[in-house]
Design a protein around this motif. Structure first.
Motif, PDB file in Angstrom:
ATOM      1  N   SER B 106       0.839  -1.192   0.000  1.00 47.64           N
ATOM      2  CA  SER B 106       0.000   0.000   0.000  1.00 47.64           C
ATOM      3  C   SER B 106       0.878   1.248   0.000  1.00 47.64           C
ATOM      4  O   SER B 106       2.055   1.190   0.362  1.00 47.64           O
ATOM      5  N   PRO B 107       0.309   2.394  -0.387  1.00 46.53           N
ATOM      6  CA  PRO B 107       1.101   3.645  -0.312  1.00 46.53           C
ATOM      7  C   PRO B 107       1.636   3.888   1.089  1.00 46.53           C
ATOM      8  O   PRO B 107       2.779   4.326   1.254  1.00 46.53           O
ATOM      9  N   ALA B 108       0.825   3.604   2.097  1.00 51.94           N
ATOM     10  CA  ALA B 108       1.287   3.830   3.474  1.00 51.94           C
ATOM     11  C   ALA B 108       2.484   2.937   3.785  1.00 51.94           C
ATOM     12  O   ALA B 108       3.451   3.365   4.426  1.00 51.94           O
ATOM     13  N   ARG B 111       5.598   4.315   1.995  1.00 50.41           N
ATOM     14  CA  ARG B 111       6.174   5.492   2.664  1.00 50.41           C
ATOM     15  C   ARG B 111       6.957   5.079   3.903  1.00 50.41           C
ATOM     16  O   ARG B 111       8.103   5.476   4.106  1.00 50.41           O
ATOM     17  N   ARG B 114      10.256   3.381   3.239  1.00 52.34           N
ATOM     18  CA  ARG B 114      11.316   4.349   2.920  1.00 52.34           C
ATOM     19  C   ARG B 114      11.864   4.962   4.194  1.00 52.34           C
ATOM     20  O   ARG B 114      13.070   5.047   4.406  1.00 52.34           O
ATOM     21  N   PRO B 128      -5.541  -7.222   3.045  1.00 48.32           N
ATOM     22  CA  PRO B 128      -6.434  -7.890   2.088  1.00 48.32           C
ATOM     23  C   PRO B 128      -5.674  -8.307   0.831  1.00 48.32           C
ATOM     24  O   PRO B 128      -4.892  -7.523   0.285  1.00 48.32           O
ATOM     25  N   ARG B 131      -1.744  -7.911   0.595  1.00 47.25           N
ATOM     26  CA  ARG B 131      -1.084  -6.621   0.424  1.00 47.25           C
ATOM     27  C   ARG B 131      -0.245  -6.290   1.655  1.00 47.25           C
ATOM     28  O   ARG B 131      -0.643  -6.549   2.792  1.00 47.25           O
ATOM     29  N   VAL B 133       0.811  -3.917   4.285  1.00 52.96           N
ATOM     30  CA  VAL B 133       0.222  -2.709   4.847  1.00 52.96           C
ATOM     31  C   VAL B 133       1.172  -2.111   5.880  1.00 52.96           C
ATOM     32  O   VAL B 133       2.207  -2.702   6.213  1.00 52.96           O
ATOM     33  N   GLU B 134       0.793  -0.927   6.386  1.00 48.69           N
ATOM     34  CA  GLU B 134       1.729  -0.185   7.230  1.00 48.69           C
ATOM     35  C   GLU B 134       2.191  -1.005   8.431  1.00 48.69           C
ATOM     36  O   GLU B 134       3.357  -0.985   8.804  1.00 48.69           O
ATOM     37  N   SER B 135       1.264  -1.740   9.047  1.00 47.33           N
ATOM     38  CA  SER B 135       1.637  -2.482  10.257  1.00 47.33           C
ATOM     39  C   SER B 135       2.669  -3.570   9.936  1.00 47.33           C
ATOM     40  O   SER B 135       3.488  -3.917  10.789  1.00 47.33           O
TER      41      SER B 135
END
Lengths: 339, 381
Positions: B106-108, B111, B114, B128, B131, B133-135
């Motif tokens: 995801s974009p989050a 980011r 990085r 989902p 993907r 995800v941030e976590s």
């Protein structure tokens, strides 16, 4: 035992209290529209005002929206602060020239010399079998047009504070109240239509969204009756361990984009719930705000649950099929979080 | 079927520990009871054994990596039918295919990856459709050496904190911040005691130390001055019912304070053996958490390091700690004449919230008095 006493009002009584307090404070405030006097407004927004202020300040008008909204605009540019009630927003068709070509543009066209401090109140929403011409919400249509503020309260507290802000605002304000939040006896009972309202006068700022429930997993952005539905859905989601944040925009113009972005940056997921038609409306605008301001914070594509692009059916099962509700909101949020 | 091997629960006072070492590699076949890993929580280490025979999956935590108690360490794909043969395990393995690392992010997640210098290609997504995800990035960063994030680009080499270092830092800082500590010092003439201890050492073939004599003296003195062993709470002072005294043991990089129970009713001999046993097991990292809990007072001895006097820091939630300096011959004045005596400086740090200066001084005087009459310390128990 200490008994805490809370002053509870329905939304309709909160609105009429706000109007009454402003009329007492400012003699230039008056109300006109269909059935606002003897009947007290068909959804109760002007209940009791005729008895208190008499027929010169609470004026029942003939069934001619162009005439009385045009008259209200004239009064406003002459220094009065009228409140005109358009009985159902669906009726805008017969008076839209007054609204969007005159009310919304006079300040601009006069080079800022003429102010139009007019509040148009209007009833929105369905869910009670009133069919295609009496059940629409349409706030997105008005929010699309520059020159007027768009206010859509969800709670009795906000309804009073936003009404007082609207009356004191020097710009034209469209004030949309959903029939389902008014606390009317003949509608399906809605416990969230009754809430604590201070007796004294107070304002709620126009253009500031409000977190009605804090959560960490998904942001649900909505307005009006769908705030109630989203809070119900959030209760259900909490039992599954999903903490939804419910952000009540309270106004579409100005739109509190910062609040949307701030919340989505925290939860990483956005669901917009909109009782207005799906395409080219509020849901798309909110999602755009989130993508512009929080793209790098999204964990999932923003989702929306809105009214499908069809006229509102009279058939109750068909109407319920079209309307967002508690279960659909919970399912959409669940899908965003868990896939 | 897959069997999850979890980080054991070793401490109630802290959440995380580290994986000290792995004794298996991914894909290896183990039998039930085989040693899989060594882990450490706070100051306690433990061995993790295979609960079932089978094939070792991905090692979820790198050696030295921080892991919460109860979190997944590794999955063992158990061999079918109890026959822990590699062939059977291999046949079962494809059934347990996990999401591959390096899936869509995801974009989050991009980011944060990085910002924390996490390589997306190494991360397995839990969102989902798999993907990332941030976590997932946060979890991956936590598993990086050093607990996440790129080390600072300049100045110095990062040495990751051990759980023990963190615990010492937190407890001492918290103790300093939440108490009113001050230190009293007094000199004890331990000439007679030293001679006495030497005799005992010769008799029992074990070096009888000042530490055990002072610990016993403190146990007796605490009986007379129970307030010194009291614990502060907002509700009131908790006065001790048992005299359990901690003794500080230095480790390679750290410190533990195991507790001698009921020190007032034990002989010098018993106390001495218990201290020796606790210290030995502390250095071997074999102490149970319970053996370091519940002390009402502590003794710490820096005499062996050439220290004459110092200000010990309280061992929370205790109210007092006694520091021992080195015992050495010094000029002393006895009956108007300068003579050589063996002297030791005792440093009592106490919490002024619980105890005022005069009663603290009285306690210290009792300890000094006991040490100067060695038969009272070495007798009985």
């Amino acid at each position: 035992m200490v008994v805490e006493s809370r002053r509870l009002l329905t939304t309709s009584k909160a609105i009429s209290e706000a109007i009454a307090q402003e009329m007492e404070r400012d003699p230039s405030v008056f109300v006109l529209g269909e059935d606002v006097g003897v009947y007290g407004g068909i959804f109760g927004a002007t209940e009791g005002l005729l008895a208190k202020f008499g027929p010169t300040r609470i004026m029942d008008t003939p069934i001619s929206e162009t005439a009385f909204i045009g008259a209200a605009i004239g009064a406003a540019i002459s220094g009065m602060r009228p409140i005109a009630e358009l009985m159902f927003v669906d009726f805008f068709g017969v008076c839209m020239d007054q609204i969007y070509n005159h009310m919304a543009k006079i300040h601009y066209e006069s080079g800022g010399n003429v102010k139009v401090p007019l509040v148009i109140t209007t009833a929105i929403g369905g869910g009670y079998g009133d069919a295609a011409q009496h059940s629409q919400t349409l706030y997105g249509l008005f929010a699309h047009l520059p020159g007027m503020k768009i206010v859509i309260p969800s709670t009795p507290y906000d309804a009073k504070g936003l009404m007082i802000s609207a009356i004191r605002d020097d710009n034209p304000v469209l004030y949309f109240f959903h029939k389902g939040i008014m606390g009317l006896g003949w509608m399906t009972p809605n416990p969230r239509a009754t809430g604590e309202v201070p007796e004294e006068s107070y304002t709620v700022p126009i253009g500031k969204a409000d977190v009605k429930r804090a959560g960490r997993d998904v942001t649900i952005v909505t307005v009006s009756l769908m705030v109630h539905r989203a809070l119900d859905a959030a209760d259900d989601l909490a039992t599954e361990g999903i903490e939804a944040e419910v952000l009540d925009l309270r106004s579409l113009v100005p739109l509190d984009r910062e609040a949307i972005v701030e919340s989505v940056r925290r939860t990483h997921r956005l669901l917009v719930v909109d009782e207005d038609y799906r395409s080219c409306g509020m849901s798309g605008e909110v999602i755009t705000a989130a993508i512009e301001g929080a793209f790098d914070h999204l964990d999932a594509p923003p989702a929306r649950l809105a009214y499908p692009d069809v006229p509102v059916p009279y058939s109750r099962p068909l109407e319920q099929f079209c309307l967002p509700d508690r279960a659909k909101i919970a399912a959409a949020a669940r899908q965003l979080v868990k896939g | 079927m897959p069997h999850q091997v979890l980080m054991p629960h070793l401490s109630d006072t802290t959440e995380e520990g580290i994986v000290v070492a792995w004794f298996v590699e991914p894909g290896a076949t183990v039998r039930e009871g085989d040693l899989v890993a060594e882990v450490q929580v706070e100051k306690m280490s433990a061995e993790v054994h295979a609960p079932v025979g089978g094939r070792i999956g991905e090692l979820r935590i790198a050696p030295g990596g921080v892991v919460a108690q109860g979190a997944l360490l590794v999955v063992i794909e158990a061999a079918a039918g109890g026959e822990a043969h590699a062939a059977a395990a291999e046949a079962a393995a494809p059934a347990a295919v996990a999401a591959e690392p390096g899936g869509p992010a995801s974009p989050a997640a991009r980011r944060l990856a990085r910002e924390l210098a996490v390589d997306l290609a190494t991360v397995v997504g839990t969102g989902p459709g798999g993907r990332i995800v941030e976590s997932d990035i946060r979890d991956a960063a936590d598993r990086l050496p050093g607990g996440g994030g790129a080390p600072p680009a300049s100045q110095g080499r990062l040495q990751p904190l051990t759980p023990m270092r963190r615990t010492i830092a937190e407890r001492l800082l918290q103790g300093l911040a939440s108490t009113a500590q001050l230190t009293l010092t007094a000199e004890a003439d331990v000439t007679a005691l030293g001679e006495h201890l030497e005799r005992l050492t010769a008799e029992c073939g074990r070096r009888v130390s000042y530490t055990e004599a002072v610990l016993r003296a403190c146990a007796l003195a605490l009986g007379e001055h129970p307030r010194v062993g009291a614990r502060w709470t907002e509700e009131g002072l908790i006065l001790p019912e048992r005299i359990d005294i901690g003794v500080a043991v230095a480790l390679d990089d750290g410190l533990v304070v195991p507790v001698v129970r009921d020190a007032d009713s034990k002989s010098l001999e018993v106390i001495g053996r218990e201290i020796a046993d606790l210290a030995e097991r502390a250095r071997a990292a074999q102490l149970a958490t319970s053996e370091t809990e519940g002390g009402i007072f502590s003794v710490t001895n820096l005499g062996a390091y050439g220290i004459d006097a110092f200000t010990p820091l309280l061992n929370p939630p205790q109210t007092a700690i006694l520091g021992l300096g080195r015992a050495r011959p010094r000029p002393a004045v006895v009956a108007g004449a300068v003579v050589v005596r063996t002297l030791m400086v005792l440093s009592l740090t106490f919490d002024h919230r619980v105890l005022d200066g005069a009663p603290a001084a009285a306690f210290l005087a009792t300890v000094v008095g006991l040490l100067q009459e060695p038969e009272r310390v070495t007798a009985g128990g």
